[in-house]
Each structure stands twice: as C-alpha cells, then as structure tokens.
Design a protein around this motif. Structure first.
Motif, PDB file in Angstrom:
ATOM      1  N   ILE A  87       7.966   9.089 -20.305  1.00 48.87           N
ATOM      2  CA  ILE A  87       9.050   9.550 -20.872  1.00 48.87           C
ATOM      3  C   ILE A  87       9.042   9.646 -22.489  1.00 48.87           C
ATOM      4  O   ILE A  87       9.560  10.755 -23.161  1.00 48.87           O
ATOM      5  N   ALA A  88       8.308   8.700 -23.225  1.00 40.75           N
ATOM      6  CA  ALA A  88       8.225   8.832 -24.449  1.00 40.75           C
ATOM      7  C   ALA A  88       7.186   9.848 -24.969  1.00 40.75           C
ATOM      8  O   ALA A  88       7.400  10.580 -25.704  1.00 40.75           O
ATOM      9  N   GLY A  89       5.839   9.822 -24.098  1.00 46.02           N
ATOM     10  CA  GLY A  89       4.940  10.876 -24.429  1.00 46.02           C
ATOM     11  C   GLY A  89       5.574  12.423 -23.876  1.00 46.02           C
ATOM     12  O   GLY A  89       5.317  13.252 -24.858  1.00 46.02           O
ATOM     13  N   MET A 148      -1.053   4.460 -23.904  1.00 44.67           N
ATOM     14  CA  MET A 148      -0.367   5.090 -22.707  1.00 44.67           C
ATOM     15  C   MET A 148       0.406   6.516 -23.149  1.00 44.67           C
ATOM     16  O   MET A 148       0.508   7.490 -22.602  1.00 44.67           O
ATOM     17  N   ILE A 149       1.290   6.071 -24.541  1.00 44.11           N
ATOM     18  CA  ILE A 149       2.116   7.292 -24.838  1.00 44.11           C
ATOM     19  C   ILE A 149       1.424   8.349 -25.441  1.00 44.11           C
ATOM     20  O   ILE A 149       1.534   9.566 -25.071  1.00 44.11           O
ATOM     21  N   MET A 150       0.006   8.093 -25.921  1.00 43.31           N
ATOM     22  CA  MET A 150      -0.858   9.432 -26.456  1.00 43.31           C
ATOM     23  C   MET A 150      -1.298   9.984 -25.229  1.00 43.31           C
ATOM     24  O   MET A 150      -1.507  11.247 -25.017  1.00 43.31           O
ATOM     25  N   MET A 151      -1.569   9.242 -24.041  1.00 40.13           N
ATOM     26  CA  MET A 151      -2.082   9.972 -23.182  1.00 40.13           C
ATOM     27  C   MET A 151      -1.200  10.962 -22.252  1.00 40.13           C
ATOM     28  O   MET A 151      -1.343  11.932 -21.948  1.00 40.13           O
ATOM     29  N   PHE A 152       0.071  10.346 -22.150  1.00 38.05           N
ATOM     30  CA  PHE A 152       1.118  11.227 -21.489  1.00 38.05           C
ATOM     31  C   PHE A 152       1.532  12.583 -22.455  1.00 38.05           C
ATOM     32  O   PHE A 152       1.904  13.503 -21.928  1.00 38.05           O
ATOM     33  N   ARG A 153       1.607  12.039 -23.877  1.00 44.09           N
ATOM     34  CA  ARG A 153       1.512  13.258 -24.772  1.00 44.09           C
ATOM     35  C   ARG A 153       0.498  14.351 -24.486  1.00 44.09           C
ATOM     36  O   ARG A 153       1.109  15.636 -24.615  1.00 44.09           O
ATOM     37  N   GLN A 154      -0.560  13.918 -24.411  1.00 39.91           N
ATOM     38  CA  GLN A 154      -1.597  14.905 -24.434  1.00 39.91           C
ATOM     39  C   GLN A 154      -1.546  15.648 -23.085  1.00 39.91           C
ATOM     40  O   GLN A 154      -1.780  16.934 -22.962  1.00 39.91           O
TER      41      GLN A 154
END
Length: 269
Positions: A87-89, A148-154
C-alpha cells in the motif's frame, strides 16, 4: 557457434562451482546422520545415527514449540508486511504530493543505518511501553521496511495509470482499485516479496533474542543457538537442528523461485 572445446570448459567450470555451492548442504545432511565424533573427524558419508540425533534434540530442546513460534511469527509478519509495504509503495508512485519525494528520501536513508545502532533505543522504547515479550514488539520494527516499500514502488511504475483513471470514472473506490486491479496484476512482485520477508522473519535471531526473554517464545534460530551452549557440543544434533531450521525457507524459495525471479526483475503479467 561456440566450439566444442569452449563448451567443454564452460560446462566443466559450471559443474565444479555447482558442486562447491551444494557441498555445505551435503555436509550438513551427512553430519545430521552421524555421531558427533564422526562429524569432528570430517566424515563425509551419510551415517545411521539420524534417529538418535533426533531423540537427543527432542530431549534437550522444545522443538515443537520453536517450530510453532517460528511459523506463527513468520506467517503473520509476512502478511502484515506485504499489506503495509505494498500500500505504501503503491501510494508513493500513484499519488502525487510535493513532500512525497522528501519522505521517500528519508526512507531510503534509513536503509543505511545498521540495525545494531537502533536496537538499544528500540528496546528502551518497548520496555517503557511494557511491550517486552510480546508479538507486537517483535513484529512492529519489521512490518514496514524501506526496501520492501521501494520494491513495490518500482513495481507500481509498470502499472498502467490509464487503467486507474478508467476505474475511477467507472466509480471504483481507491481501495477497490488496489485490491481488485493492482493486487492481481502484481502477483510475481508479491511472490518475490513474500519469499524475502518470510526468509528474513524465519532467520531473524538478534531482535527476538533481545525482545523475547521467556522460554515460551523460543524460535528456531534461538534453538539452534542454544545447541552451541554448554561445555560440550553435539555436532550431529546441532547439524540436525540446522537442517530442520533450513527446510521451511528452502521449500518456500523452491516453490516460488520462478515468480521470485520475475518479481525481482519487475516483470508484470
């Protein structure tokens, strides 16, 4: 076309390094089936002492409780981490705000701080809140991680924004767009993230050792560390404990290795 000589040397090189890679696993399996004295002597042939090592492990340690605690903690932490970080990403990439890049920079900067530097302040904080020996204290530091946030944002960057706009015009809420459209599309990313989070949660030793102080909270890494205590070490029993501790993460990785590779490379189906 590659010549036969080059192919031979290439396959020989790969074979040698493949054998070197799996040798520690083979050694662990052999050691788990031998007596401690045979392990010390460097015996590299499987033995017949597996049952005795298992009985000794059960007699000296609460293996069932450790397995249950590790499975429970890892499963719950994985579900919560995937939900919060995805959700954050997704929010960092889809929604636009003047300060989001500054906040994301702070998150990335936090990745450079070693856990040992914040462990004592966190322990004091949870101690002040009377949360020592609780699952909440164990899970809260790992529920949301910058990686994990960076991974989902990408991964969210490959999600078509036109679909989101069309869904909004059709009247779908933001939560419905996320759970009904984004979530199914990013299955490979979730599989990769689940593999990483589960393995980290299962293998986590330092923070549980600090924050969980009762015998009822023992986990598999803590149990393996306890096998090294005392004046003598039964290396056969120790290697059997390490092998049992390795099985769940190995199963998760082998079951999800294809999706893991796709998720890490950013592939979207």
């Amino acid at each position: 076309m590659m010549s036969k000589g080059k192919k031979f040397f290439m396959y020989a090189f790969l074979t040698i390094f493949s054998l070197l890679s799996i040798f520690p696993l083979y050694y662990m399996l052999c050691a788990a089936t031998n007596k401690s004295i045979d392990v010390i002597a460097g015996k590299l042939i499987p033995g017949t002492y597996l049952i005795e090592n298992y009985k000794s492990l059960i007699a000296n340690q609460n293996l069932g409780l450790a397995l249950w605690n590790s499975f429970r903690n890892s499963f719950i932490l994985t579900i919560l981490c995937l939900l919060v970080c995805s959700i954050a990403g997704y929010g960092f990439e889809i929604y636009h705000d003047k300060g989001k890049d500054a906040v994301f920079t702070v998150l990335l900067t936090a990745m450079m701080i070693p856990f040992a530097a914040v462990m004592i302040p966190m322990f004091r904080m949870f101690s002040t809140l009377n949360m020592v020996n609780t699952m909440a204290a164990f899970m809260l530091p790992s529920i949301s991680t910058p990686f994990m946030i960076m991974m989902f944002r990408q991964a969210s960057r490959s999600f078509p924004h036109d679909i989101i706009e069309a869904a909004r015009i059709d009247g779908l809420s933001e939560l419905a767009i996320f759970f009904r459209m984004f979530f199914p599309t990013m299955r490979s990313t979730y599989a990769a993230a689940m593999t990483i989070v589960f393995m980290n949660a299962w293998n986590n030793y330092l923070w549980p050792k600090v924050i969980l102080m009762t015998n009822e909270s023992i986990t598999m890494p803590m149990l393996v560390a306890n096998l090294l205590g005392g004046y003598t070490v039964d290396y056969g029993m120790l290697m059997l404990g390490v092998f049992i501790c390795t099985i769940p993460t190995a199963i998760v990785f082998f079951c999800l290795q294809k999706s893991f590779a796709e998720g890490i490379t950013g592939a979207v189906k």
